[in-house]
Design a protein around this motif. Structure first.
Motif, PDB file in Angstrom:
ATOM      1  N   THR A 182     -38.119  39.520 -22.974  1.00 16.96           N
ATOM      2  CA  THR A 182     -37.258  38.010 -22.773  1.00 16.96           C
ATOM      3  C   THR A 182     -35.813  37.307 -23.045  1.00 16.96           C
ATOM      4  OG1 THR A 182     -37.477  37.392 -25.515  1.00 16.96           O
ATOM      5  CG2 THR A 182     -39.686  37.697 -23.493  1.00 16.96           C
ATOM      6  N   SER A 245     -42.509  35.890 -30.394  1.00 16.13           N
ATOM      7  CA  SER A 245     -41.930  34.652 -29.703  1.00 16.13           C
ATOM      8  C   SER A 245     -41.850  35.072 -27.567  1.00 16.13           C
ATOM      9  CB  SER A 245     -40.738  34.324 -30.208  1.00 16.13           C
ATOM     10  OG  SER A 245     -40.362  33.851 -30.806  1.00 16.13           O
ATOM     11  N   SER A 246     -43.142  36.418 -27.912  1.00 16.29           N
ATOM     12  CA  SER A 246     -43.367  37.224 -26.663  1.00 16.29           C
ATOM     13  C   SER A 246     -42.574  36.253 -25.376  1.00 16.29           C
ATOM     14  CB  SER A 246     -44.115  37.710 -26.114  1.00 16.29           C
ATOM     15  OG  SER A 246     -44.939  37.346 -26.410  1.00 16.29           O
ATOM     16  N   SER A 247     -44.250  35.001 -25.712  1.00 18.94           N
ATOM     17  CA  SER A 247     -43.741  34.191 -24.064  1.00 18.94           C
ATOM     18  C   SER A 247     -42.883  32.702 -24.156  1.00 18.94           C
ATOM     19  CB  SER A 247     -45.558  33.000 -24.236  1.00 18.94           C
ATOM     20  OG  SER A 247     -46.578  34.034 -24.283  1.00 18.94           O
ATOM     21  N   ASN A 249     -39.359  32.565 -22.459  1.00 19.08           N
ATOM     22  CA  ASN A 249     -38.926  33.257 -21.906  1.00 19.08           C
ATOM     23  C   ASN A 249     -38.165  32.251 -20.534  1.00 19.08           C
ATOM     24  OD1 ASN A 249     -37.966  35.306 -20.615  1.00 19.08           O
ATOM     25  ND2 ASN A 249     -39.408  35.456 -18.868  1.00 19.08           N
TER      26      ASN A 249
END
Length: 263
Positions: A182, A245-247, A249
């Motif tokens: 990200t 927090s991977s979503s 971006n």
């Protein structure tokens, strides 16, 4: 919290401009989440002092480089990765702001603002990205500014550079979206750092205003009526670094008390 509960345990984070201000606060926040941290900057003595200050928090090393110089950056990253593994969290915090009317902004000032604030970010991402791609995981966090979201008078070169950082953030976020990486920007408002202290000194010099009044003028831009604290920016940086927090971006997140509202 035990080591296996620390969300960044085993991951190497590198923070540019890590000796003071937002960089130092970000390094501390990342260490507290289990990361191994490398502080990168130009002042070896300041880096050593910062590393000593952080030593009780975890594993911290230093690397000297001028981010405006590609060869210097690549050499520093190579040393850092040899010591601590691939850089999987990159915090591009180093920056510089010089105030000047546009008609007095010569080509040398223009180029220096782009070199440090935009091209330096590019150099560091180029150095870190191969390791992230190999590991199929990474976090690039660019510390931009509210100056990258709106206009400020008398800092046109700085504004242009920070707008460029946000454009780079958004473009790269799309390129790496399916690669486990990200890319986000954090956009502080006026924060109690050396850059703001420099702005205060500039106001004092040009207007004769008292330093306290100059600080108050800058703080007025924040609806909360205060300067942002470096630790508040660092908490946003650390949150973006988390696996959870991977979503998130391609975002430019303002940390400014509500001065700039994006939507």
């Amino acid at each position: 919290m035990s080591t296996n509960q620390l969300p960044l345990a085993g991951r190497h984070a590198l923070v540019t401009g890590g000796a003071r201000g937002i960089g130092l606060a970000s390094a501390r926040a990342l260490l507290r989440r289990g990361a191994r941290v490398t502080l990168l900057g130009r002042d070896a003595a300041a880096l050593a002092a910062a590393a000593a200050d952080l030593a009780a928090e975890g594993e911290v090393r230093t690397a000297s480089a001028d981010i405006a110089d590609e060869a210097s950056v690549r050499a520093a990253f190579a040393r850092a990765e040899a010591e601590s593994g691939p850089v999987l969290v990159l915090v591009n915090n180093a920056g510089q702001a010089v105030s000047q009317r546009f008609d007095r902004t010569d080509a040398a000032l223009w180029q220096s603002m782009l070199a440090v604030n935009l091209t330096g970010t590019y150099h560091c991402i180029q150095a870190a990205l191969p390791g992230m791609l190999r590991e199929k995981w990474g976090r690039v966090i660019n510390v931009a500014s509210t100056a990258g979201l709106t206009g400020y008078a008398y800092v046109s070169a700085y504004c242009a550079a920070k707008h460029g950082v946000i454009g780079l953030t958004r473009a790269l976020a799309l390129e790496t979206a399916q690669k486990g990486i990200t890319v986000n920007a954090v956009c502080p408002g006026y924060t109690d750092t050396d850059i703001v202290r420099g702005a205060v000194a500039n106001i004092v010099e040009k207007t004769g205003m008292a330093p306290e009044a100059a600080r108050a003028r800058l703080a007025e831009r924040n609806p909360q009526g205060r300067l942002v604290r470096p630790e508040e920016v660092a908490e946003t940086v650390a949150w973006l670094a988390l696996p959870a927090s991977s979503s998130v971006n391609g975002q430019a997140i303002a940390v400014d008390g509500g001065e700039v509202m994006t939507g």
